[in-house]
Each structure stands twice: as structure tokens, then as C-alpha cells.
Design a protein around this motif. Structure first.
Motif, PDB file in Angstrom:
ATOM      1  N   ASP A   1       0.822  -1.214   0.000  1.00 16.30           N
ATOM      2  CA  ASP A   1       0.000   0.000   0.000  1.00 16.30           C
ATOM      3  C   ASP A   1       0.859   1.268   0.000  1.00 16.30           C
ATOM      4  OD1 ASP A   1      -2.421  -1.342  -0.019  1.00 16.30           O
ATOM      5  OD2 ASP A   1      -2.522  -1.468   2.173  1.00 16.30           O
ATOM      6  N   LYS A   2       2.069   1.161   0.561  1.00 19.01           N
ATOM      7  CA  LYS A   2       2.960   2.325   0.650  1.00 19.01           C
ATOM      8  C   LYS A   2       3.979   2.361  -0.483  1.00 19.01           C
ATOM      9  CE  LYS A   2       2.679   1.681   5.658  1.00 19.01           C
ATOM     10  NZ  LYS A   2       3.439   1.228   6.853  1.00 19.01           N
ATOM     11  N   TYR A   3       3.926   1.368  -1.356  1.00 16.79           N
ATOM     12  CA  TYR A   3       4.982   1.238  -2.360  1.00 16.79           C
ATOM     13  C   TYR A   3       4.912   2.323  -3.435  1.00 16.79           C
ATOM     14  CZ  TYR A   3       7.776  -0.628  -6.182  1.00 16.79           C
ATOM     15  OH  TYR A   3       8.700  -0.761  -7.185  1.00 16.79           O
TER      16      TYR A   3
ATOM     17  N   ARG B   1       0.621   3.625 -17.405  1.00 14.65           N
ATOM     18  CA  ARG B   1       0.599   5.060 -17.128  1.00 14.65           C
ATOM     19  C   ARG B   1      -0.392   5.780 -18.052  1.00 14.65           C
ATOM     20  NH1 ARG B   1       5.864   3.469 -16.092  1.00 14.65           N
ATOM     21  NH2 ARG B   1       6.551   3.701 -18.253  1.00 14.65           N
ATOM     22  N   ARG B   2      -0.470   5.298 -19.290  1.00  6.99           N
ATOM     23  CA  ARG B   2      -1.379   5.904 -20.269  1.00  6.99           C
ATOM     24  C   ARG B   2      -2.837   5.726 -19.859  1.00  6.99           C
ATOM     25  NH1 ARG B   2      -2.728   3.072 -25.778  1.00  6.99           N
ATOM     26  NH2 ARG B   2      -3.606   4.753 -27.054  1.00  6.99           N
ATOM     27  N   THR B   3      -3.153   4.594 -19.253  1.00  8.92           N
ATOM     28  CA  THR B   3      -4.536   4.300 -18.866  1.00  8.92           C
ATOM     29  C   THR B   3      -4.779   4.546 -17.372  1.00  8.92           C
ATOM     30  OG1 THR B   3      -3.930   1.961 -18.550  1.00  8.92           O
ATOM     31  CG2 THR B   3      -4.834   2.594 -20.697  1.00  8.92           C
ATOM     32  N   ASN B   4      -3.779   5.124 -16.717  1.00  9.32           N
ATOM     33  CA  ASN B   4      -3.881   5.428 -15.281  1.00  9.32           C
ATOM     34  C   ASN B   4      -4.235   4.178 -14.471  1.00  9.32           C
ATOM     35  OD1 ASN B   4      -3.722   7.213 -13.093  1.00  9.32           O
ATOM     36  ND2 ASN B   4      -5.929   7.593 -13.116  1.00  9.32           N
ATOM     37  N   SER B   5      -3.567   3.076 -14.793  1.00 10.50           N
ATOM     38  CA  SER B   5      -3.870   1.798 -14.139  1.00 10.50           C
ATOM     39  C   SER B   5      -2.630   1.164 -13.510  1.00 10.50           C
ATOM     40  CB  SER B   5      -4.493   0.828 -15.157  1.00 10.50           C
ATOM     41  OG  SER B   5      -3.614   0.601 -16.250  1.00 10.50           O
ATOM     42  N   SER B   6      -1.646   1.987 -13.175  1.00 13.49           N
ATOM     43  CA  SER B   6      -0.419   1.464 -12.559  1.00 13.49           C
ATOM     44  C   SER B   6      -0.717   0.971 -11.143  1.00 13.49           C
ATOM     45  CB  SER B   6       0.648   2.553 -12.504  1.00 13.49           C
ATOM     46  OG  SER B   6       1.003   2.985 -13.794  1.00 13.49           O
ATOM     47  N   THR B   7      -0.285  -0.235 -10.857  1.00 14.27           N
ATOM     48  CA  THR B   7      -0.419  -0.795  -9.509  1.00 14.27           C
ATOM     49  C   THR B   7       0.834  -1.598  -9.181  1.00 14.27           C
ATOM     50  OG1 THR B   7      -1.395  -2.901 -10.248  1.00 14.27           O
ATOM     51  CG2 THR B   7      -2.925  -1.066  -9.802  1.00 14.27           C
ATOM     52  N   PRO B   8       1.111  -1.833  -7.887  1.00 12.75           N
ATOM     53  CA  PRO B   8       2.234  -2.699  -7.525  1.00 12.75           C
ATOM     54  C   PRO B   8       2.119  -4.099  -8.131  1.00 12.75           C
ATOM     55  CG  PRO B   8       1.505  -1.450  -5.620  1.00 12.75           C
ATOM     56  CD  PRO B   8       0.494  -1.208  -6.702  1.00 12.75           C
ATOM     57  N   LEU B   9       0.869  -4.571  -8.319  1.00 12.31           N
ATOM     58  CA  LEU B   9       0.686  -5.885  -8.933  1.00 12.31           C
ATOM     59  C   LEU B   9       1.292  -5.916 -10.331  1.00 12.31           C
ATOM     60  CD1 LEU B   9      -0.442  -8.739  -9.198  1.00 12.31           C
ATOM     61  CD2 LEU B   9      -2.660  -7.734  -9.840  1.00 12.31           C
ATOM     62  N   GLY B  10       1.136  -4.839 -11.090  1.00 15.33           N
ATOM     63  CA  GLY B  10       1.680  -4.796 -12.443  1.00 15.33           C
ATOM     64  C   GLY B  10       3.186  -4.955 -12.461  1.00 15.33           C
ATOM     65  N   GLU B  11       3.863  -4.257 -11.555  1.00 14.62           N
ATOM     66  CA  GLU B  11       5.324  -4.380 -11.506  1.00 14.62           C
ATOM     67  C   GLU B  11       5.746  -5.774 -11.055  1.00 14.62           C
ATOM     68  OE1 GLU B  11       9.215  -2.560  -9.165  1.00 14.62           O
ATOM     69  OE2 GLU B  11       7.341  -1.418  -9.154  1.00 14.62           O
ATOM     70  N   LEU B  12       5.082  -6.301 -10.038  1.00 10.08           N
ATOM     71  CA  LEU B  12       5.405  -7.643  -9.554  1.00 10.08           C
ATOM     72  C   LEU B  12       5.178  -8.678 -10.647  1.00 10.08           C
ATOM     73  CD1 LEU B  12       6.113  -9.651  -7.303  1.00 10.08           C
ATOM     74  CD2 LEU B  12       3.705  -9.587  -6.608  1.00 10.08           C
ATOM     75  N   PHE B  13       4.069  -8.562 -11.351  1.00  3.29           N
ATOM     76  CA  PHE B  13       3.735  -9.497 -12.422  1.00  3.29           C
ATOM     77  C   PHE B  13       4.784  -9.424 -13.538  1.00  3.29           C
ATOM     78  CE2 PHE B  13       1.070 -10.825 -16.125  1.00  3.29           C
ATOM     79  CZ  PHE B  13       0.706 -12.079 -15.663  1.00  3.29           C
ATOM     80  N   ASP B  14       5.168  -8.220 -13.905  1.00  7.65           N
ATOM     81  CA  ASP B  14       6.162  -7.996 -14.952  1.00  7.65           C
ATOM     82  C   ASP B  14       7.504  -8.601 -14.575  1.00  7.65           C
ATOM     83  OD1 ASP B  14       7.667  -7.093 -17.054  1.00  7.65           O
ATOM     84  OD2 ASP B  14       7.515  -4.983 -16.567  1.00  7.65           O
TER      85      ASP B  14
ATOM     86  N   VAL C   1       8.663  -9.688  -3.909  1.00 10.41           N
ATOM     87  CA  VAL C   1       7.574  -9.343  -2.988  1.00 10.41           C
ATOM     88  C   VAL C   1       8.132  -8.627  -1.758  1.00 10.41           C
ATOM     89  CG1 VAL C   1       5.875 -10.313  -1.373  1.00 10.41           C
ATOM     90  CG2 VAL C   1       5.978 -11.144  -3.727  1.00 10.41           C
ATOM     91  N   CYS C   2       9.245  -9.137  -1.228  1.00 13.02           N
ATOM     92  CA  CYS C   2       9.852  -8.529  -0.031  1.00 13.02           C
ATOM     93  C   CYS C   2      10.392  -7.136  -0.316  1.00 13.02           C
ATOM     94  CB  CYS C   2      10.966  -9.430   0.505  1.00 13.02           C
ATOM     95  SG  CYS C   2      10.376 -10.972   1.231  1.00 13.02           S
ATOM     96  N   GLN C   3      11.090  -6.975  -1.448  1.00 12.65           N
ATOM     97  CA  GLN C   3      11.670  -5.648  -1.706  1.00 12.65           C
ATOM     98  C   GLN C   3      10.597  -4.624  -2.042  1.00 12.65           C
ATOM     99  OE1 GLN C   3      11.596  -4.461  -5.097  1.00 12.65           O
ATOM    100  NE2 GLN C   3      12.737  -5.893  -6.375  1.00 12.65           N
ATOM    101  N   MET C   4       9.499  -5.044  -2.673  1.00 12.36           N
ATOM    102  CA  MET C   4       8.429  -4.095  -2.988  1.00 12.36           C
ATOM    103  C   MET C   4       7.610  -3.733  -1.753  1.00 12.36           C
ATOM    104  SD  MET C   4       6.994  -5.315  -6.723  1.00 12.36           S
ATOM    105  CE  MET C   4       5.803  -3.975  -6.753  1.00 12.36           C
ATOM    106  N   SER C   5       7.461  -4.685  -0.834  1.00 12.52           N
ATOM    107  CA  SER C   5       6.670  -4.435   0.374  1.00 12.52           C
ATOM    108  C   SER C   5       7.532  -3.942   1.534  1.00 12.52           C
ATOM    109  CB  SER C   5       5.934  -5.714   0.793  1.00 12.52           C
ATOM    110  OG  SER C   5       6.860  -6.751   1.084  1.00 12.52           O
TER     111      SER C   5
END
Length: 386
Positions: A16-18, A112-125, A309-313
Motif C-alpha cells: 500500500d505504501k509502495y 501510465r497511459r490508462t492510469n492503471s499502474s499498480t504494484p501488482l503490475g510491476e510484480l507481475f512484470d 515481494v519482499c523488496q516491494m513491500s
């Protein structure tokens, strides 16, 4: 399928703070690829979810790996006297690899274009990127193959580990500095790989038999390029970035033990897999190199995803991945000679276990984070809007 909440409440709070923080200083990426990706993303429909782009790119790599598994399962096809991989496969490989690279470059821009950036997207990528390493290496290996004009399967095993170590270095940096320094080697290698596939389709694998100069063959350049990329570029830059954070008093972990925790599980995986191939009663890496590489690469991805997961959280990395406990038992069982005649069967069964475990982990984490952020992983629609 029964899923499991692998992500702890502490980690969910950390997500949530990422805030995403990355540095890309590669001239190829800055001056060539990013302008190209900026043009590509403009033609994508705005209803396409970024994670769908990421997954599609990854599946192009899996498809290439699968095609070459059919035409060159044991990496002999490029050798003199063997039936070579058809030229159209190399064209497809070049196209699929470049498409995968392009989609990997535009998914974040689409978010970023669709304003849908989330931590899940980065983790998934980044999670899929960690798994993609083994598909890259195994597919390129088919260009040179094994034998007199190629690279031995044992050498390729260690080259695979060079690539895996290069990947985890970037996330070790971020674990300690909070900043993801994108490695130069990635962009250079992806463009080079695509070109090599297209050239192979045009001139045939026989071209790679010939020495480039004196008695130095293309396979030697291939080997030196991978090793040099780690020891000349990636490792020095990683150490410098961590040292700079230490000097600026921005290092996230003060003790050496805490800073090195992310390496414990990957090193144990390396030790276990190396013991297996070194003491194998049936010389398993010679008999089943593709399956062995797949097992190692998938296990590595599972370990690395937990680090991400650890470094992002911003939570502490566990020193031991639980997947390595049964693997320790499997390796000890094999090298003791207890299952000499059934070693291949053991490898196939253990590889299936690793694959299913990793897929279960991925599905569970994606579902858990999707629910936490109230989003659909592969759609831009909101769950509460239905």
C-alpha cells in the motif's frame, strides 16, 4: 484450484505504501527503444490491460521454447550431420523474441497511459521476467547446440547461472537501495538475440561453425559476451550503486547479513543443482539437459518472486525458500544412487512439482493482490462496477 494467501498482512500493508523507483541509463534504451515503444503504445487500444500485454509477451517466449523443444529437444539439431531446425522456425523465433521484448517495454507505458499502474503490475512484470531467463538461454542454445562446433551442456548450465545471477543482482540492489537500476545487458542481449535468429534463418546454422578469427568461433563470442556482461558491466555497477547508497547513508539494511539475505536461497539452489549434475549416477544433464534447465530456471523464478515481494513491500527477505527443502531430499536421494535406473523419471516428476508449485504461487499471489487492490488482473474494469 485451491489457492493460498502467500502474501502476509505485513507485506500487503507494505504494498500500500509502495512507490515505483527505477533508473534506466542504457543509451540503447534511452535513445532508441523508448522512442520506439512510445510510438508503439499509441496504437494500442486503451481498453487493453497492461498485465495482458505482459503475459502475451511472456507467452511468445514460451511458444518459441516449445517450438524448439519439438524440433531440437536435446540440442543436437545444429550439429554437423543432424537434421537442422527449419528456417521458418528461426524467423518465428526472431519475430516472437522481438515482440516479447517490445511488449515488455510498452506494458508500463500502457499502465501510465490508462492510469492503471499498480504494484501488482510491476510484480507481475518482473516475476515473469525472472522466469523468462531460462527460456531465453535454452532457445539461444539451439542456434549453436552441443558437439564440436557448439557449447557443452555443462557449460550452458553454468552460463544459465550467469544469466540468473545477473537478473537477481538488480533486485538485490533494489532490496538494499530502494531503487531498481535497470541492467544494460538486458536491452543489448534482446536486440542481439533477435538479430541472431533472423541471421540464422538467412544463412543457416552452418555459418556459426566457422571461426571468426584464428580459431575463435562464434560460440566463444557467445560465451564471452554472457560472462563479460556480468563481470564487466552488471556486477561492478550493482556493487557501485550499493556502495553509493552506503556512502550516502541511504542503505536500507545496515548489517552485511541482512544485506546478503536475498542470496541465500539462490546460492543453495545453485549448490543443489550443481551437486546433482556433478554426482548424477546417469549423467542426467547429458541425458535431459532441456528438462534440467527448465527445472532450475523455474525454481529460480519462484525464489526470486519471493524476493521481489519482499523488496516491494519493504519487508525482510526469508533466508530459505521452502521449495528447496524437498529439493534437498530429491538431490540426496539421487546422488546416493538409490534411484539410479529411475533418475530420469525423478527429474521429470520433480520438474512437474516445481512447475505446478510455481504456477500455484503465481496464481495465488495475483488473485490475492487483485482482491487487495480491488482490480481485475487482466481487465481495466473495476470489480465493483459490474
Amino acid at each position: 484450484m485451491a489457492l493460498y494467501d502467500y502474501v502476509t498482512q505485513e507485506q500487503l500493508s507494505g504494498f500500500d505504501k509502495y512507490k515505483y523507483s527505477a533508473v534506466d541509463s542504457n543509451p540503447l534504451s534511452i535513445y532508441v527503444m523508448h522512442p520506439f515503444w512510445n510510438s508503439v503504445v499509441k496504437v494500442l487500444p486503451t481498453w487493453i490491460a497492461p498485465n495482458l500485454i505482459t503475459f502475451t509477451g511472456f507467452m511468445f517466449l514460451v511458444l518459441t521454447f516449445t517450438l524448439l523443444s519439438f524440433f531440437d529437444f536435446n540440442f543436437y539439431a545444429s550439429g554437423d550431420g543432424f537434421t537442422h531446425v527449419p528456417s521458418w522456425i528461426w524467423v518465428a523465433a526472431g519475430l516472437f523474441n522481438f515482440l516479447a521484448y517490445t511488449l515488455d517495454g510498452v506494458d508500463g507505458k500502457q499502465a501510465r497511459r490508462t492510469n492503471s499502474s499498480t504494484p501488482l503490475g510491476e510484480l507481475f512484470d518482473h516475476g515473469l521476467d525472472s522466469w523468462a531467463c531460462v527460456f531465453f538461454v535454452a532457445t539461444v542454445y539451439s542456434v549453436f547446440g552441443r558437439g564440436e562446433t557448439g557449447v557443452s551442456v555443462v557449460t550452458l548450465y553454468y552460463l544459465l547461472w550467469v544469466v540468473l545471477f545477473s537478473f537477481i543482482l538488480s533486485h538485490w540492489e533494489k532490496y538494499n537501495t530502494g531503487i531498481l537500476f535497470l541492467p544494460w545487458g538486458y536491452d543489448i542481449s534482446q536486440v542481439t538475440i533477435s538479430v541472431v535468429y533472423f541471421v540464422t534463418a538467412l544463412v543457416g546454422v552452418e555459418t556459426w561453425y566457422n571461426p571468426v578469427i584464428w580459431n575463435i568461433r562464434y560460440r566463444d563470442f557467445f560465451t564471452v559476451m554472457i560472462v563479460a556482461c556480468l563481470f564487466v558491466v552488471t556486477l561492478p555497477m550493482s556493487l557501485y550503486n550499493v556502495f553509493k547508497a552506503y556512502r550516502n547513508n541511504t542503505l536500507k539494511h545496515s548489517s552485511v547479513y541482512e544485506a546478503l539475505l536475498p542470496f541465500f536461497s539462490p546460492v543453495l539452489l545453485f549448490v543443489l543443482s550443481t551437486l546433482w549434475i556433478s554426482l548424477s549416477p546417469s549423467d542426467i544433464v547429458q541425458q535431459q539437459p532441456r528438462i534440467f534447465y527448465l527445472m532450475v530456471g523455474t525454481a529460480f523464478s519462484n525464489v526470486t518472486c519471493k524476493l521481489i515481494v519482499c523488496q516491494m513491500s519493504n519487508t525482510r527477505c526469508k533466508p530459505l525458500s521452502l521449495l528447496l527443502l524437498p529439493m534437498t531430499a530429491v538431490v540426496l536421494l539421487v546422488i546416493s544412487g538409490t534411484v539410479h535406473d529411475g533418475e530420469t523419471a525423478v527429474l521429470y516428476i520433480w520438474t512437474a512439482v516445481v512447475l505446478l508449485t510455481h504456477i500455484h504461487y503465481g496464481l495465488s499471489v495475483v488473485k490475492q493482490l487483485s482482491a487487495h487492490f480491488n482490480i481485475y488482473a487482466f481487465s481495466l474494469k473495476k470489480p465493483n462496477s459490474d
